[in-house]
Write an enzyme that holds these catalytic residues in place. Structure first.
Site, PDB file in Angstrom:
ATOM      1  N   HIS A 197       0.820  -1.226   0.000  1.00 34.26           N
ATOM      2  CA  HIS A 197       0.000   0.000   0.000  1.00 34.26           C
ATOM      3  C   HIS A 197       0.853   1.275   0.000  1.00 34.26           C
ATOM      4  O   HIS A 197       1.984   1.254  -0.446  1.00 34.26           O
ATOM      5  CB  HIS A 197      -0.991  -0.044   1.170  1.00 34.26           C
ATOM      6  N   HIS A 227       2.615  -7.116   4.775  1.00 33.46           N
ATOM      7  CA  HIS A 227       1.248  -6.599   4.934  1.00 33.46           C
ATOM      8  C   HIS A 227       0.743  -6.838   6.347  1.00 33.46           C
ATOM      9  O   HIS A 227       1.334  -7.593   7.118  1.00 33.46           O
ATOM     10  CB  HIS A 227       0.302  -7.294   3.949  1.00 33.46           C
ATOM     11  N   GLU A 246       1.393 -11.641   6.110  1.00 33.75           N
ATOM     12  CA  GLU A 246       0.275 -10.885   6.705  1.00 33.75           C
ATOM     13  C   GLU A 246       0.490 -10.924   8.207  1.00 33.75           C
ATOM     14  O   GLU A 246       0.291 -11.952   8.857  1.00 33.75           O
ATOM     15  CB  GLU A 246      -1.069 -11.536   6.334  1.00 33.75           C
TER      16      GLU A 246
HETATM   17 ZN   LIG Z   1      -2.197  -5.281   2.592  1.00 30.29          ZN
END
Ligand SMILES: [Zn+2]
Length: 239
Positions: free
Chosen positions: A11, A80, A152
């Site tokens: 992002h 992430h 993640e």
């Molecule tokens: Zn992400």
């Protein structure tokens, strides 16, 4: 040959990623990625670390892959933070790209994360293989031409997870685990320890209650003591 490691904080810029509990994914992952870079550069040599972004900036998924491909990176790790009502840590690789080496990278990451997860009673949700070709999040692991893995790191929308993500010490441990795993996968050399040698150990000898001498060599102490003992002195040795 210098190995290129590409770290990809997800992002950025107009794309904040997941947002919850006062946290933004784009900020967390940039923080973690910078810590991984520092850890790799502080502890290891023979490599070069590239970040696909090192500030709050929008970078397209394809651009991230181009950066890694053009740099002929050995290894690509996309970082992430999860969302969507779960808890814990998980990672993704894709089956077609570099199945064996990506699998090794992924295994090493989970192995390095295990003690961190255990310490904070966080779940390891497993090493996942993403087979959905259309899945957006894995575009970066699919279109990169080197071993690649996407991690993640906990769920931003879970209270317990978010509390940990707010702790700088936790982010440091997550980053260190990523760095260790990358270094092990790539066989990076640990830097020669730069800390000074332990202070020379002096052996002090006193004769008849007065300090006479300080020695660094065991042999010299022994002969000194032997002579004094022969002469009938009281000899005391201190470290
Ligand atoms: Zn992400």
């Amino acid at each position: 040959m210098t190995k290129v490691i590409v770290l990809d904080p997800g992002h950025g810029g107009k794309d904040p990623g997941a947002v919850a509990n006062g946290l933004q994914e784009k900020k967390l992952v940039l923080d973690i990625a910078k810590r991984v870079r520092k850890e790799l550069n502080d502890q290891y040599s023979g490599h070069r670390v590239i970040l696909t972004r090192d500030r709050d900036q929008f970078v397209s998924l394809q651009k991230r892959c181009d950066i890694a491909n053009q740099a002929k990176a050995a290894c690509f790790v996309s970082i992430h933070v999860n969302a969507g009502g779960g808890t814990g840590f998980e990672s993704f690789v894709v089956p077609n790209a570099h199945p064996r080496s990506a699998g090794l990278l992924q295994r090493n990451i989970h192995q390095a994360m295990a003690p961190v997860l255990k310490k904070y009673s966080m779940r390891d949700r497993g090493r996942k293989v993403d087979t959905q070709a259309a899945s957006r999040r894995i575009h970066v692991v699919r279109a990169t031409r080197m071993k690649a893995c996407l991690t993640e790191n906990l769920f931003i929308d879970a209270k317990k997870d978010a509390a940990l993500l707010k702790k700088s010490s936790f982010l440091a441990e997550v980053a260190a685990a990523h760095a260790d795993a990358i270094a092990r996968t790539e066989g990076l050399k640990t830097k020669a320890k730069s800390d000074p040698k332990p202070a020379d150990e002096w052996i002090r000898v006193s004769v008849n209650g007065q300090q006479k001498h300080a020695f660094q060599k065991r042999e010299s102490v022994l002969s000194f003591v032997r002579d004094h003992v022969k002469a009938g002195d009281t000899v005391d040795i201190k470290r």
